[in-house]
Write a protein that holds these residues in place. Structure first.
Motif, PDB file in Angstrom:
ATOM      1  N   HIS A 150       0.845  -1.193   0.000  1.00 62.50           N
ATOM      2  CA  HIS A 150       0.000   0.000   0.000  1.00 62.50           C
ATOM      3  C   HIS A 150       0.879   1.240   0.000  1.00 62.50           C
ATOM      4  CE1 HIS A 150      -3.890  -1.815   0.537  1.00 62.50           C
ATOM      5  NE2 HIS A 150      -3.362  -2.661   1.398  1.00 62.50           N
ATOM      6  N   LEU A 151       0.348   2.346  -0.516  1.00 64.58           N
ATOM      7  CA  LEU A 151       1.079   3.609  -0.462  1.00 64.58           C
ATOM      8  C   LEU A 151       1.291   3.987   1.008  1.00 64.58           C
ATOM      9  CD1 LEU A 151      -0.753   5.626  -3.274  1.00 64.58           C
ATOM     10  CD2 LEU A 151       1.572   4.689  -3.338  1.00 64.58           C
ATOM     11  N   HIS A 152       2.426   4.630   1.265  1.00 61.45           N
ATOM     12  CA  HIS A 152       2.813   4.980   2.633  1.00 61.45           C
ATOM     13  C   HIS A 152       1.689   5.696   3.400  1.00 61.45           C
ATOM     14  CE1 HIS A 152       5.300   6.356   5.949  1.00 61.45           C
ATOM     15  NE2 HIS A 152       4.972   7.611   5.680  1.00 61.45           N
ATOM     16  N   GLY A 153       1.068   6.680   2.763  1.00 60.12           N
ATOM     17  CA  GLY A 153       0.064   7.482   3.466  1.00 60.12           C
ATOM     18  C   GLY A 153      -1.142   6.662   3.894  1.00 60.12           C
ATOM     19  N   TYR A 154      -1.495   5.650   3.116  1.00 64.45           N
ATOM     20  CA  TYR A 154      -2.614   4.786   3.514  1.00 64.45           C
ATOM     21  C   TYR A 154      -2.271   4.070   4.823  1.00 64.45           C
ATOM     22  CZ  TYR A 154      -5.334   5.307  -0.778  1.00 64.45           C
ATOM     23  OH  TYR A 154      -6.104   5.811  -1.797  1.00 64.45           O
ATOM     24  N   ALA A 155      -1.045   3.543   4.890  1.00 65.54           N
ATOM     25  CA  ALA A 155      -0.625   2.846   6.114  1.00 65.54           C
ATOM     26  C   ALA A 155      -0.603   3.824   7.290  1.00 65.54           C
ATOM     27  CB  ALA A 155       0.751   2.212   5.905  1.00 65.54           C
ATOM     28  N   VAL A 156      -0.189   5.062   7.034  1.00 65.77           N
ATOM     29  CA  VAL A 156      -0.175   6.073   8.108  1.00 65.77           C
ATOM     30  C   VAL A 156      -1.605   6.363   8.577  1.00 65.77           C
ATOM     31  CG1 VAL A 156       0.320   8.518   8.616  1.00 65.77           C
ATOM     32  CG2 VAL A 156       2.004   7.126   7.390  1.00 65.77           C
ATOM     33  N   ALA A 157      -2.532   6.466   7.623  1.00 66.50           N
ATOM     34  CA  ALA A 157      -3.929   6.741   8.001  1.00 66.50           C
ATOM     35  C   ALA A 157      -4.460   5.618   8.891  1.00 66.50           C
ATOM     36  CB  ALA A 157      -4.787   6.888   6.742  1.00 66.50           C
ATOM     37  N   TRP A 158      -4.216   4.371   8.499  1.00 70.91           N
ATOM     38  CA  TRP A 158      -4.685   3.244   9.324  1.00 70.91           C
ATOM     39  C   TRP A 158      -3.934   3.226  10.665  1.00 70.91           C
ATOM     40  CZ3 TRP A 158      -3.736   0.435   4.154  1.00 70.91           C
ATOM     41  CH2 TRP A 158      -4.857   0.601   3.317  1.00 70.91           C
ATOM     42  N   GLY A 159      -2.658   3.610  10.621  1.00 70.22           N
ATOM     43  CA  GLY A 159      -1.874   3.710  11.861  1.00 70.22           C
ATOM     44  C   GLY A 159      -2.457   4.773  12.784  1.00 70.22           C
ATOM     45  N   LEU A 160      -2.973   5.857  12.198  1.00 68.08           N
ATOM     46  CA  LEU A 160      -3.580   6.919  13.025  1.00 68.08           C
ATOM     47  C   LEU A 160      -4.799   6.399  13.766  1.00 68.08           C
ATOM     48  CD1 LEU A 160      -3.372  10.047  10.633  1.00 68.08           C
ATOM     49  CD2 LEU A 160      -2.134   9.728  12.791  1.00 68.08           C
ATOM     50  N   VAL A 161      -5.591   5.550  13.090  1.00 66.72           N
ATOM     51  CA  VAL A 161      -6.774   4.969  13.756  1.00 66.72           C
ATOM     52  C   VAL A 161      -6.325   4.272  15.038  1.00 66.72           C
ATOM     53  CG1 VAL A 161      -8.582   3.196  13.570  1.00 66.72           C
ATOM     54  CG2 VAL A 161      -8.066   4.686  11.603  1.00 66.72           C
ATOM     55  N   CYS A 162      -5.287   3.430  14.909  1.00 64.42           N
ATOM     56  CA  CYS A 162      -4.811   2.663  16.073  1.00 64.42           C
ATOM     57  C   CYS A 162      -4.232   3.584  17.141  1.00 64.42           C
ATOM     58  CB  CYS A 162      -3.730   1.672  15.626  1.00 64.42           C
ATOM     59  SG  CYS A 162      -4.384   0.375  14.593  1.00 64.42           S
ATOM     60  N   GLU A 163      -3.421   4.530  16.709  1.00 60.51           N
ATOM     61  CA  GLU A 163      -2.710   5.339  17.697  1.00 60.51           C
ATOM     62  C   GLU A 163      -3.627   6.386  18.350  1.00 60.51           C
ATOM     63  OE1 GLU A 163       1.295   6.360  16.414  1.00 60.51           O
ATOM     64  OE2 GLU A 163       1.505   4.388  15.486  1.00 60.51           O
ATOM     65  N   LEU A 164      -4.722   6.732  17.670  1.00 64.05           N
ATOM     66  CA  LEU A 164      -5.700   7.601  18.348  1.00 64.05           C
ATOM     67  C   LEU A 164      -6.423   6.792  19.422  1.00 64.05           C
ATOM     68  CD1 LEU A 164      -7.299   9.887  15.600  1.00 64.05           C
ATOM     69  CD2 LEU A 164      -5.605  10.477  17.345  1.00 64.05           C
ATOM     70  N   TYR A 165      -6.686   5.515  19.120  1.00 68.62           N
ATOM     71  CA  TYR A 165      -7.313   4.672  20.144  1.00 68.62           C
ATOM     72  C   TYR A 165      -6.374   4.534  21.350  1.00 68.62           C
ATOM     73  CZ  TYR A 165      -9.336   0.905  22.765  1.00 68.62           C
ATOM     74  OH  TYR A 165      -9.855   0.178  23.798  1.00 68.62           O
ATOM     75  N   LEU A 166      -5.097   4.275  21.061  1.00 65.82           N
ATOM     76  CA  LEU A 166      -4.111   4.155  22.144  1.00 65.82           C
ATOM     77  C   LEU A 166      -4.017   5.475  22.918  1.00 65.82           C
ATOM     78  CD1 LEU A 166      -2.335   1.775  22.996  1.00 65.82           C
ATOM     79  CD2 LEU A 166      -0.484   2.735  21.624  1.00 65.82           C
ATOM     80  N   SER A 167      -4.116   6.581  22.195  1.00 66.50           N
ATOM     81  CA  SER A 167      -4.103   7.907  22.833  1.00 66.50           C
ATOM     82  C   SER A 167      -5.303   8.044  23.778  1.00 66.50           C
ATOM     83  CB  SER A 167      -4.196   9.015  21.773  1.00 66.50           C
ATOM     84  OG  SER A 167      -3.028   9.054  20.997  1.00 66.50           O
ATOM     85  N   HIS A 168      -6.460   7.561  23.312  1.00 67.21           N
ATOM     86  CA  HIS A 168      -7.663   7.611  24.147  1.00 67.21           C
ATOM     87  C   HIS A 168      -7.464   6.753  25.407  1.00 67.21           C
ATOM     88  CE1 HIS A 168     -11.794   7.491  25.405  1.00 67.21           C
ATOM     89  NE2 HIS A 168     -11.804   6.181  25.276  1.00 67.21           N
ATOM     90  N   LEU A 169      -6.951   5.545  25.177  1.00 69.22           N
ATOM     91  CA  LEU A 169      -6.779   4.572  26.268  1.00 69.22           C
ATOM     92  C   LEU A 169      -5.782   5.067  27.314  1.00 69.22           C
ATOM     93  CD1 LEU A 169      -7.676   1.528  26.713  1.00 69.22           C
ATOM     94  CD2 LEU A 169      -5.471   0.905  25.714  1.00 69.22           C
ATOM     95  N   LYS A 170      -4.692   5.643  26.844  1.00 70.28           N
ATOM     96  CA  LYS A 170      -3.584   5.909  27.774  1.00 70.28           C
ATOM     97  C   LYS A 170      -3.507   7.355  28.261  1.00 70.28           C
ATOM     98  CE  LYS A 170       0.191   3.673  27.534  1.00 70.28           C
ATOM     99  NZ  LYS A 170       0.353   2.548  28.454  1.00 70.28           N
ATOM    100  N   VAL A 171      -3.901   8.317  27.390  1.00 70.89           N
ATOM    101  CA  VAL A 171      -3.768   9.716  27.844  1.00 70.89           C
ATOM    102  C   VAL A 171      -5.056  10.517  27.657  1.00 70.89           C
ATOM    103  CG1 VAL A 171      -1.238   9.859  27.678  1.00 70.89           C
ATOM    104  CG2 VAL A 171      -2.603  10.364  25.663  1.00 70.89           C
ATOM    105  N   GLY A 172      -6.175   9.806  27.363  1.00 70.76           N
ATOM    106  CA  GLY A 172      -7.498  10.452  27.398  1.00 70.76           C
ATOM    107  C   GLY A 172      -7.874  11.283  26.188  1.00 70.76           C
TER     108      GLY A 172
END
Ligand code: GLY
Length: 352
Positions: A251-273
């Motif tokens: 996949h193009l780099h930016g697509y992987a980054v977008a999907w990575g953002l989904v995960c890391e926003l969840y982690l952001s919610h879980l760990k730092v609110g």
């Protein structure tokens, strides 16, 4: 060390004249890939200095960001009379500006170079900030140096030559810049219509996006601290990119980054609110624009392994950049394997 001028223009030819005149040199080399040589060089040619320049053309796409291509560029520079006073102009996407920047930084211990990025990803990210390099030993950007281009000359008219996938790919980095900056910029990005692009508005968003990156890079050019904010979405994004490559579904780099953002926003919610409403709005935009990268729970271990091998890590803990709100950045965060599995579960439930 860090002096880089970023110029936005919608008359790249005229601007280039001034930029080149400001860089005294004995010989000009132009590096392009096979696509940008055909599609983009004609847009800047018919100028005396460019007609006299030596052109070096390499293969396009990330598969050519290799030691072989680099060696070819060094050889061309050497065979065609390059000296320490030569100037290099890199015309292309991130592959060309990264590899060309590295070739220029190392030839005769370093010659001056100028970037003319032609993709959205290169305009808002790769060509700005002085990261140069090549892939090596199966690892992305494994070899390289920090050394900024003297000037980055950006003409968003080049974006009219791009297909929508490449626009979306670059836009993911802009979305990242929105998340690490202000609520206003983040909202402007979510409200922009990517399916019917108004190029004048896009140019305004691009200028804003580049300003965010420049501001961070100026504070921390060598990524010792706040520049890690620019890694938001990339710890998981790089793991998705590596898994996709390994399974022959790149996949193009930016697509992987977008999907990575989904995960890391969840982690952001879980760990730092990070607020749940902003997380949901961002995820909806990503799902609608980028679709889904599918994987199963039996692939969690492989994704975890990729994350543990990320070069941003120190001493075996996985390094994340997280947000407690838009623009509230927490660098050097980590997560347990259990939290990472919960994050991947969330991704599959929400995106699947
Ligand atoms: N691409 C992230 C950075 O330049 O630091």
């Amino acid at each position: 060390m860090f002096q880089q001028k970023v110029t936005l223009s919608d008359n790249v030819k005229e601007c280039l004249n001034q930029v080149i005149n400001a860089c005294p040199h004995d010989k000009l080399f132009v590096l392009a890939d096979e696509y940008t040589a055909r599609l983009c060089l004609p847009l800047i040619q018919n100028q005396e200095y460019l007609d006299k320049a030596e052109c070096i053309i390499i293969g396009s796409t990330d598969t050519h960001k290799t030691l072989d291509s680099l060696s070819y560029v060094w050889k061309e520079l050497s065979d065609k009379g390059g000296t320490r006073h030569s100037l290099m102009l890199n015309v292309g996407g991130g592959m060309v500006t990264d590899l060309g920047g590295f070739a220029a930084s190392t030839f005769k211990r370093g010659i001056t170079y100028i970037n003319i990025p032609t993709t959205l990803l290169a305009m808002v990210d790769a060509s700005v900030g002085g990261k140069t390099g090549i892939n090596f030993n199966g690892l992305k950007n494994e070899i390289g140096v920090f050394n900024p281009a003297k000037t980055v000359l950006i003409d968003t008219n080049f974006l009219r030559t791009l297909d929508s996938q490449n626009i979306f790919s670059g836009y993911a980095e802009m979305l990242k810049h929105g998340l690490i900056s202000t609520k206003e910029h983040w909202a402007d990005l979510l409200n922009f219509n990517l399916n019917d692009i108004d190029y004048t508005s896009l140019q305004t968003l691009v200028a804003h996006s580049i300003g965010i990156k420049e501001n961070i890079v100026k504070q921390d050019p060598l990524e010792r601290g706040i520049r890690k904010a620019l890694n938001l979405g990339h710890t998981v994004g790089h793991a998705f990119e590596s898994l996709a490559l390994e399974e022959n579904r790149p996949h193009l780099h930016g697509y992987a980054v977008a999907w990575g953002l989904v995960c890391e926003l969840y982690l952001s919610h879980l760990k730092v609110g990070f607020p749940i409403d902003k997380m949901r709005q961002t995820i909806q935009f990503i799902r609608e624009t980028y679709g889904v990268f599918p994987f199963e729970c039996k692939q969690y271990n492989r994704l975890y392994e990729f994350m543990t091998h990320d070069k941003k890590n120190t001493s075996n803990s996985i390094n994340f950049t997280l947000l407690s709100d838009i623009g509230d950045i927490h660098i050097n965060q980590t997560a347990t394997q259990k939290e990472i599995e919960e994050m991947l579960d969330f991704y599959r439930e929400t995106m699947g």
